[in-house]
Scaffold this motif. Sequence first.
Motif, PDB file in Angstrom:
ATOM      1  N   TRP A  71       0.771  -1.332  -0.044  1.00  0.00           N
ATOM      2  CA  TRP A  71      -0.158   0.034   0.143  1.00  0.00           C
ATOM      3  C   TRP A  71       0.644   1.379   0.077  1.00  0.00           C
ATOM      4  O   TRP A  71       0.638   2.191  -0.657  1.00  0.00           O
ATOM      5  CB  TRP A  71      -0.896  -0.195   1.187  1.00  0.00           C
ATOM      6  N   PRO A  72       2.020   1.285   0.737  1.00  0.00           N
ATOM      7  CA  PRO A  72       2.866   2.519   0.672  1.00  0.00           C
ATOM      8  C   PRO A  72       3.146   2.850  -0.640  1.00  0.00           C
ATOM      9  O   PRO A  72       3.302   4.193  -1.091  1.00  0.00           O
ATOM     10  CB  PRO A  72       4.027   2.398   1.464  1.00  0.00           C
ATOM     11  N   SER A  73       3.430   2.111  -1.567  1.00  0.00           N
ATOM     12  CA  SER A  73       3.585   2.374  -2.993  1.00  0.00           C
ATOM     13  C   SER A  73       2.487   2.947  -3.700  1.00  0.00           C
ATOM     14  O   SER A  73       2.874   4.060  -4.522  1.00  0.00           O
ATOM     15  CB  SER A  73       4.148   0.954  -3.863  1.00  0.00           C
TER      16      SER A  73
ATOM     17  N   ALA B  89      -4.987  11.369   1.453  1.00  0.00           N
ATOM     18  CA  ALA B  89      -5.085  12.905   1.341  1.00  0.00           C
ATOM     19  C   ALA B  89      -4.276  13.501   2.041  1.00  0.00           C
ATOM     20  O   ALA B  89      -4.177  14.693   1.834  1.00  0.00           O
ATOM     21  CB  ALA B  89      -6.651  13.061   1.758  1.00  0.00           C
ATOM     22  N   VAL B  90      -3.589  13.048   3.191  1.00  0.00           N
ATOM     23  CA  VAL B  90      -2.723  13.812   3.817  1.00  0.00           C
ATOM     24  C   VAL B  90      -1.087  13.322   3.974  1.00  0.00           C
ATOM     25  O   VAL B  90      -0.544  13.684   4.672  1.00  0.00           O
ATOM     26  CB  VAL B  90      -3.239  14.056   5.397  1.00  0.00           C
ATOM     27  N   ALA B  91      -1.035  12.250   3.135  1.00  0.00           N
ATOM     28  CA  ALA B  91       0.119  11.358   3.369  1.00  0.00           C
ATOM     29  C   ALA B  91       1.539  12.124   3.336  1.00  0.00           C
ATOM     30  O   ALA B  91       2.554  12.192   3.922  1.00  0.00           O
ATOM     31  CB  ALA B  91       0.241  10.109   2.355  1.00  0.00           C
ATOM     32  N   ASP B  92       1.339  13.075   2.122  1.00  0.00           N
ATOM     33  CA  ASP B  92       2.643  13.914   1.856  1.00  0.00           C
ATOM     34  C   ASP B  92       2.604  15.296   2.558  1.00  0.00           C
ATOM     35  O   ASP B  92       3.591  16.253   2.513  1.00  0.00           O
ATOM     36  CB  ASP B  92       2.905  14.024   0.355  1.00  0.00           C
TER      37      ASP B  92
ATOM     38  N   ARG C 151       7.884  11.247   3.472  1.00  0.00           N
ATOM     39  CA  ARG C 151       6.998  11.430   4.454  1.00  0.00           C
ATOM     40  C   ARG C 151       5.438  10.535   4.227  1.00  0.00           C
ATOM     41  O   ARG C 151       4.898   9.890   5.068  1.00  0.00           O
ATOM     42  CB  ARG C 151       6.263  12.871   4.466  1.00  0.00           C
ATOM     43  N   ALA C 152       5.109  10.513   2.562  1.00  0.00           N
ATOM     44  CA  ALA C 152       3.999   9.782   2.441  1.00  0.00           C
ATOM     45  C   ALA C 152       4.214   7.978   2.610  1.00  0.00           C
ATOM     46  O   ALA C 152       3.444   7.547   3.129  1.00  0.00           O
ATOM     47  CB  ALA C 152       3.815   9.739   0.946  1.00  0.00           C
TER      48      ALA C 152
END
Length: 445
Positions: free
Chosen positions: A230-232, A293-296, A246-247
């Motif tokens: 999922w992080p990718s 929506a806020v990951a970065d 950060r994401a």
Amino acid sequence: MALPLPASTRCLLPLSLGLFQAALLLFFALFITYDEHSAAPTNSEDVEHAAKQLHSTFPFFQDIQVMLVVGLGLLLAFLPRYGLSALTHNFLLLNVSAQWALVLQGLLHRLQHGKAVLGLHSMLSAEFAAVTVLISAGAVLGRTSPSQLLAMALCEVPIYLASEWLIVTRLGVLDVGGTITIHVFACYFGLGVSKTLFGNAKPTVHPKETPTPRSDLLALVGALILWVFWPSFVAVLCQPGDAQHRAILHTLLALSASTITTVLISILLESDGKLSAGHLQNGSLAGGVAIGAVADMQITPAAALALGSLSSLLCILGFQFLTPLLLKKLALQDRCGIHNLHGLPGILGAVASVVAALVAPGDGSEAARHKQAQWQAAGLVVALGGSLLAGMLVGAALHLPCLAPPPEPLCFEDALYFKLQERAESLPARGGSTEGVPLATKECE
């Protein structure tokens, strides 16, 4: 016992797929060319730039492919007698939707440049369009024919592209991980289709819907694959460097917190104190939906953990209480619980983006932060309301006689679409002869 194949599957589906692929082949031959990074480089600088872009993007792209083909496919295999169909329909819809998105993106681009360019980023955009179809299909899984799913995909992709253009390009909504543009949109589009397609009928639980330990195990393996990669999915479109870093970190934290919270809440909610496999398959992924929506953004690690915990809590409470309530009061069918995994965490993530736009540190003035927060809220309204309305219209179109769904007794049944062979061998006793041992073969068509 042989099961009759619906006419729409036997005739309309192969005809539609053949015409679709032939039309796309012609379009690609006439109007598609490679971008400057995919074409043959002309000098050493071009070679170095192309290699750098490939090495930085393609690993993310591969991860996303594994998520969609294997992870999501297995997650849908919780229905014990519909696993082959779930995996195959997911695979088919992914390919059809991605190619269709490439064509539509090419047509929009061709209006300005005469030729549509094909590159890795355009493939990524097409994959994201396909994701919405795969999520939406979860609401009507098992009770729709392949022809209905194909028609839904062909309708949903252009609507998604228009919605994404309006939300991201025109409104300037920040949503690097697709919380609003993908998850919220796909969820309420699918629910709109389901509501119009099935109407106010309140079906009883189908006997083939109940998962078995084996089908639950397959679905859990799919959830674990989604969890790992999922992080990718969230970070692939981020600017390389601090934002992408950060994401990835925020997504890992949110997923971790949602997993722990899922186990805790599931055990507390179950009367016998045992963990629910369905809760774990979905609640552990809810943090990945909400964080997009806020990951970065420059939020704190504690905020990412809190968002992951809250999203899993909403997801499990949705399965436990909201889904039965919506089925009872609104006759809203949601076979895979997409409202709980994608809708509720998606709304939570959108609200979190409004708060983050207001309070997260940045270079903008206070007025600019307030304006961005307003755009984030507007994006949520557009995605939710627009997708729900569009889904209801598409659901009405799926009532066409040629797209007839499978009869109720044959829903959730692989044998309706696959030629299955069940071999039963009568093994002789130890030390006995193997001569004359019957071999029974049963075919279901």
